[in-house]
Design a protein around this motif. Sequence first.
Motif, PDB file in Angstrom:
ATOM      1  N   ALA A  47      -6.004   5.894   4.074  1.00  0.00           N
ATOM      2  CA  ALA A  47      -6.356   4.858   3.112  1.00  0.00           C
ATOM      3  C   ALA A  47      -5.737   3.526   3.500  1.00  0.00           C
ATOM      4  O   ALA A  47      -6.368   2.471   3.394  1.00  0.00           O
ATOM      5  CB  ALA A  47      -5.913   5.260   1.712  1.00  0.00           C
ATOM      6  N   GLN A  48      -4.494   3.562   3.966  1.00  0.00           N
ATOM      7  CA  GLN A  48      -3.830   2.331   4.414  1.00  0.00           C
ATOM      8  C   GLN A  48      -4.615   1.688   5.548  1.00  0.00           C
ATOM      9  O   GLN A  48      -4.851   0.475   5.549  1.00  0.00           O
ATOM     10  CB  GLN A  48      -2.410   2.648   4.886  1.00  0.00           C
ATOM     11  CG  GLN A  48      -1.445   3.085   3.796  1.00  0.00           C
ATOM     12  CD  GLN A  48      -0.163   3.650   4.363  1.00  0.00           C
ATOM     13  OE1 GLN A  48       0.260   3.304   5.469  1.00  0.00           O
ATOM     14  NE2 GLN A  48       0.465   4.546   3.621  1.00  0.00           N
TER      15      GLN A  48
ATOM     16  N   PRO B 250      -6.026   6.299  -5.487  1.00  0.00           N
ATOM     17  CA  PRO B 250      -5.751   6.090  -4.062  1.00  0.00           C
ATOM     18  C   PRO B 250      -6.606   6.975  -3.161  1.00  0.00           C
ATOM     19  O   PRO B 250      -6.986   6.574  -2.067  1.00  0.00           O
ATOM     20  CB  PRO B 250      -4.261   6.436  -3.935  1.00  0.00           C
ATOM     21  CG  PRO B 250      -3.697   6.143  -5.278  1.00  0.00           C
ATOM     22  CD  PRO B 250      -4.794   6.539  -6.248  1.00  0.00           C
TER      23      PRO B 250
ATOM     24  N   LEU C 118      -9.786   5.731  -1.597  1.00  0.00           N
ATOM     25  CA  LEU C 118      -9.693   4.790  -0.479  1.00  0.00           C
ATOM     26  C   LEU C 118      -9.726   5.494   0.866  1.00  0.00           C
ATOM     27  O   LEU C 118      -9.603   4.856   1.897  1.00  0.00           O
ATOM     28  CB  LEU C 118      -8.405   3.968  -0.603  1.00  0.00           C
ATOM     29  CG  LEU C 118      -8.372   3.037  -1.812  1.00  0.00           C
ATOM     30  CD1 LEU C 118      -6.951   2.532  -2.026  1.00  0.00           C
ATOM     31  CD2 LEU C 118      -9.306   1.874  -1.609  1.00  0.00           C
TER      32      LEU C 118
ATOM     33  N   LYS D  45      -7.445  -0.562  -6.935  1.00  0.00           N
ATOM     34  CA  LYS D  45      -7.232   0.352  -8.062  1.00  0.00           C
ATOM     35  C   LYS D  45      -8.274   0.104  -9.139  1.00  0.00           C
ATOM     36  O   LYS D  45      -8.801   1.044  -9.739  1.00  0.00           O
ATOM     37  CB  LYS D  45      -5.834   0.166  -8.639  1.00  0.00           C
ATOM     38  CG  LYS D  45      -5.522   1.094  -9.805  1.00  0.00           C
ATOM     39  CD  LYS D  45      -4.098   0.916 -10.303  1.00  0.00           C
ATOM     40  CE  LYS D  45      -3.789   1.869 -11.455  1.00  0.00           C
ATOM     41  NZ  LYS D  45      -2.402   1.695 -11.955  1.00  0.00           N
TER      42      LYS D  45
ATOM     43  N   TYR E  46      -0.648   5.126  -1.210  1.00  0.00           N
ATOM     44  CA  TYR E  46      -1.866   5.365  -0.445  1.00  0.00           C
ATOM     45  C   TYR E  46      -1.565   6.124   0.856  1.00  0.00           C
ATOM     46  O   TYR E  46      -0.552   5.875   1.506  1.00  0.00           O
ATOM     47  CB  TYR E  46      -2.554   4.049  -0.115  1.00  0.00           C
ATOM     48  CG  TYR E  46      -3.101   3.329  -1.333  1.00  0.00           C
ATOM     49  CD1 TYR E  46      -3.356   1.976  -1.320  1.00  0.00           C
ATOM     50  CD2 TYR E  46      -3.359   4.027  -2.510  1.00  0.00           C
ATOM     51  CE1 TYR E  46      -3.858   1.322  -2.437  1.00  0.00           C
ATOM     52  CE2 TYR E  46      -3.847   3.389  -3.623  1.00  0.00           C
ATOM     53  CZ  TYR E  46      -4.095   2.043  -3.589  1.00  0.00           C
ATOM     54  OH  TYR E  46      -4.582   1.413  -4.699  1.00  0.00           O
TER      55      TYR E  46
ATOM     56  N   PRO F  29      -3.576  -3.637  -3.400  1.00  0.00           N
ATOM     57  CA  PRO F  29      -3.741  -2.307  -4.001  1.00  0.00           C
ATOM     58  C   PRO F  29      -4.215  -2.366  -5.446  1.00  0.00           C
ATOM     59  O   PRO F  29      -4.953  -1.484  -5.892  1.00  0.00           O
ATOM     60  CB  PRO F  29      -2.342  -1.686  -3.886  1.00  0.00           C
ATOM     61  CG  PRO F  29      -1.408  -2.843  -3.762  1.00  0.00           C
ATOM     62  CD  PRO F  29      -2.180  -3.895  -3.020  1.00  0.00           C
TER      63      PRO F  29
ATOM     64  N   LEU G  97       0.828  -1.211   0.000  1.00  0.00           N
ATOM     65  CA  LEU G  97       0.000   0.000   0.000  1.00  0.00           C
ATOM     66  C   LEU G  97       0.858   1.255   0.000  1.00  0.00           C
ATOM     67  O   LEU G  97       0.553   2.235  -0.689  1.00  0.00           O
ATOM     68  CB  LEU G  97      -0.931  -0.005   1.210  1.00  0.00           C
ATOM     69  CG  LEU G  97      -1.973  -1.129   1.255  1.00  0.00           C
ATOM     70  CD1 LEU G  97      -2.727  -1.097   2.579  1.00  0.00           C
ATOM     71  CD2 LEU G  97      -2.936  -1.013   0.088  1.00  0.00           C
TER      72      LEU G  97
END
Length: 217
Positions: A68-69, A210, A213, A204, A64, A200, A59
């Motif tokens: 988002a992670q 990104p 997310l 995507k 990201y 990821p 990630l």
Amino acid sequence: MSVVPLIWILLDGRDVPIPTNPVLLSTIRLFVPTAKPPTVAKVPPVVVSGAKGLVLGALVAAGYSKQAQANVMANVEKESNFKPRSEELGKYSAKTLYRLYGPPGVPDGQPANGKNKVRFQTLQEAQSVVDKGPEAVGDVIYGGRMGNDKPGDGYRYRGRGFIQITGKENYDKVGKLIGVDLVNNPDLANDPEVAAKIVPAFFKLRLKKPEDLESID
């Protein structure tokens, strides 16, 4: 503690805290030139290892954000608990399949507002498929969609990996993004390093950027 006793303690070689007050420190340095203010201990960064580390590393490499992670990591934990695995289609009972894919609004079937395609008209039909084994279950619930266009595709391209990627179309698209032939080697989706790269890439395809997310279910 007064200045003089503190100086004598320092001169006596004892290990005591050095004050940070600049005036007091300057006074002490008249007697002890090498006196220095205390240093703040640095907290080492948290190292995430194992499967979580592989996913997090993928990630980060994909660019990201931390939010988002965190969102994706929570999603992966929910899907597989960071253990790449194949979907166990043999665990489905006839009652479970009928509840998921039976007619909406009928006893033991889907809820009245159920949106899944009806694949079993009766509980007996669901039981008949279960009796044939997990390959038959996969073909009934996944066949004819998500790129599964041949007999056996539903089972062959069942959920796998950290994120439970499902369907030949997804295996194909994600495989091309990460440079792995997942269509001809679907079990590679359970290899931890490959499974981490899939995460990821999968998002995507679904969410495009990104930034999307930042908020996912």
